[in-house]
Design an enzyme around this catalytic site. Structure first.
Site, PDB file in Angstrom:
ATOM      1  N   LYS A 226      20.758  63.503   0.308  1.00  0.00           N
ATOM      2  CA  LYS A 226      20.894  64.876   0.813  1.00  0.00           C
ATOM      3  C   LYS A 226      22.334  65.313   0.676  1.00  0.00           C
ATOM      4  CE  LYS A 226      21.741  66.816   4.786  1.00  0.00           C
ATOM      5  NZ  LYS A 226      22.433  68.074   4.385  1.00  0.00           N
ATOM      6  N   GLU A 302      30.251  55.984   7.741  1.00  0.00           N
ATOM      7  CA  GLU A 302      31.682  56.230   7.514  1.00  0.00           C
ATOM      8  C   GLU A 302      31.985  57.543   8.205  1.00  0.00           C
ATOM      9  OE1 GLU A 302      34.860  57.819   6.520  1.00  0.00           O
ATOM     10  OE2 GLU A 302      34.073  58.055   4.472  1.00  0.00           O
ATOM     11  N   CYS A 336      38.929  62.396   6.119  1.00  0.00           N
ATOM     12  CA  CYS A 336      38.631  61.613   7.323  1.00  0.00           C
ATOM     13  C   CYS A 336      39.750  60.647   7.677  1.00  0.00           C
ATOM     14  CB  CYS A 336      37.327  60.852   7.134  1.00  0.00           C
ATOM     15  SG  CYS A 336      37.312  59.763   5.687  1.00  0.00           S
ATOM     16  N   GLU A 433      39.943  65.014  15.954  1.00  0.00           N
ATOM     17  CA  GLU A 433      39.998  65.172  14.505  1.00  0.00           C
ATOM     18  C   GLU A 433      39.925  66.667  14.165  1.00  0.00           C
ATOM     19  OE1 GLU A 433      38.055  62.978  10.659  1.00  0.00           O
ATOM     20  OE2 GLU A 433      36.669  63.703  12.173  1.00  0.00           O
TER      21      GLU A 433
END
Length: 535
Positions: A226, A302, A336, A433
């Site tokens: 996806k 992850e 990230c 983040e």
């Protein structure tokens, strides 16, 4: 073509001849006058030299409409305008894709081919990607907003390298002969796990495509992937090249759609044998829960990060400033593992802050298709607004806004490169983040202190260390609770280097030999021996 293996060095070389002088467009922020390129505001967007050919779902070797007939728009981050309308996959489409992948695994030729034959198909696919480098790079930049030079010179060559790397592994996967106490012949078989469900993010669409598809195919699995709803176009294009390379129908299926519908259906599907996800920590928790509640499929995650970048007192400040700038601002800060907590020793802190501010002011922001651009727009309006909210939180919490902090131009999702000093560990800009071009600079006194503070995070994805002292480097390397530590470098991504996180940054490793374990089952075979000549 330049090597993709050391991103930071290539970025530096790519822009070494570029003038970083400001190009007008002054923005008044309190008492300081800041200059940035205003190319994003005053120029018409450059028309990409590529046509959008594939907007349907790829299921069982054919491009098809969604079962519902629905589509959704994918947008140009430079303008917010529609690039194309893409098929919107839902649970019924995931069912169709999983059925195709199951049939291809249980009855098709892919897992029954020799490993050498699978290797040759992967190598042909890599050759085709290399041949179409410029078109793929243009699609990636158009849909994502990252600089075209980054896409064309770094990421697509890296894609090629990753698939060639995994092609090399295809015929080197084998089990062991194991000694046992008694008259037995014992061996282990490393078998493909079956149908792999894979969900990739929008920040590095094709690099993440390769991190997941490469090892899964090398091990003989079939796939339902996806795409992120923000960036579906390049995955369809590359998947078509795999078909041209000879990949049998149903082995690689690609579904575009949204997380709560297509993503949730894939994560909870009873016929999916393994799941791999890259994205936010919060979504990763949902994915893990859905996998557990369905058929307890193994999951590789992850996830997010808040990586410390530690500048020691012996550092060459000019070099440290440049590397810290790259570690945070690369890919519009949408990375990230971005070095988003810049810890600087108190003896060099003031000098570092001034030079970091000056470097941010020189950063060239504008249309990513224009040569010499370092920073394009953020991915979409949601991310754009989120970043600006964090900037406001930083100001409200008492951090010093050295530069930036506002949108750039009046069209698209461009944000000024932003630098905060006097940041404290408990401020939201130091704990959360942000995923944007916002550098937070913190002060530390000694190694023991900075280790404790750097580790005091729910994340543990990566860290950077800048020092000339090998003892300092060794102390920090072993003390930091992260999956990767870069010493005097950052974002060095080689196909063979494993990547993954501690704590809430995920579980499992991608890339390198370690990633193969994600897509293999180990079977022990014990055979009784009669009158063996030896044991």
């Amino acid at each position: 073509m330049a090597s993709p293996l050391r991103i930071s060095r290539l970025i530096s070389r790519s822009f070494s001849s570029t003038s970083f002088s400001a190009r007008g467009g002054n923005s008044y922020l309190g008492p300081r006058l800041c200059k940035y390129s205003t190319a994003a505001a005053i120029e018409e967007p450059i028309k990409p030299a590529v046509q959008v050919e594939y907007t349907q779902l790829l299921i069982d070797g054919k491009f098809v409409d969604a079962a519902s007939g629905k589509t959704f728009p994918t947008l140009d981050p430079r303008t917010g305008e529609v690039i194309a309308h893409v098929a919107e996959g839902h649970s019924e489409d995931i069912d169709r894709a999983v059925a195709a992948a199951r049939k291809a695994f249980d009855h098709g030729p892919w897992p029954r081919m020799t490993a050498y034959e699978r290797q040759r198909i992967l190598l042909r696919a890599a050759d085709l990607i290399e041949k179409h480098n410029d078109e793929i790079a243009a699609l990636e930049t158009w849909d994502n907003g990252k600089p075209y030079e980054q896409s064309a010179k770094i990421e697509i060559p890296m894609l090629v390298r990753l698939f060639r790397y995994y092609a090399g592994w295809a015929d080197k996967i084998h089990g062991l002969t194991v000694p046992a106490d008694g008259p037995y012949h014992v061996q282990t078989l490393h078998e493909p796990i079956g149908v792999a469900g894979q969900i990739i993010p929008w920040n590095f669409p094709l690099v993440m495509f390769a991190w997941k598809v490469g090892p899964a195919l090398a091990c003989g699995n079939t796939i339902v992937l996806k795409t992120a709803e923000q960036t579906p176009l390049s995955a369809f294009y590359v998947a078509k090249l795999f078909l041209e390379a000879g990949l049998p129908p149903g082995v690689l299926n690609v579904v575009s759609g949204f997380g709560p519908t297509a993503g949730a259906a894939l994560a909870s599907h009873m016929e999916v044998d393994k799941l791999a996800f890259t994205g936010s920590t919060d979504t990763g928790k949902v994915v893990l829960q859905l996998a557990a509640k369905s058929n307890l499929k193994p999951v590789t995650l992850e996830l997010g990060g808040k990586s410390p970048f530690i500048v020691c007192e012996d550092a060459d400040i000019d070099q440290a400033v440049e590397l810290a700038h790259f570690a945070l601002f690369f890919n519009q800060g949408q990375c990230c593992c971005a070095g988003s907590r810049t810890y600087v020793h108190e003896s060099v802190y003031d000098e570092f802050v001034e030079k970091a501010k000056a470097r941010a002011l020189k950063r060239v922001v504008g249309d990513p298709f224009k040569g010499g651009i370092e920073q394009g727009p953020q991915i979409d309006s949601e991310q754009f607004e989120k970043i600006l909210r964090y900037v406001r939180l930083g100001v409200e919490s008492g951090a010093t806004l050295e530069t930036g902090g506002d949108r750039l131009g009046d069209k698209g999702y461009y944000i000024q490169p932003t630098v905060f000093s006097n940041v404290k560990d408990d401020m939201r800009i130091a704990t959360d983040e942000i995923f944007g071009p916002v550098q937070s600079i913190l002060k530390f006194k000694d190694l023991g202190e900075v280790v404790q503070r750097a580790n005091n995070s729910r994340y543990g994805l990566a860290a950077g260390v800048f020092t000339k002292n090998i003892d300092t480097a060794n102390i920090l390397t072993r003390a930091l609770r992260v999956g990767t530590v870069w010493i005097n470098c950052f974002d060095t991504f080689d196909a063979a280097i494993p990547f993954g996180g501690y704590k809430m940054s995920g579980q499992g490793r991608e890339k390198g030999e370690y990633s193969l374990k994600n897509y293999l089952q180990v079977k022990a075979v014990v055979n009784s021996l009669k009158n063996p000549a030896w044991l």
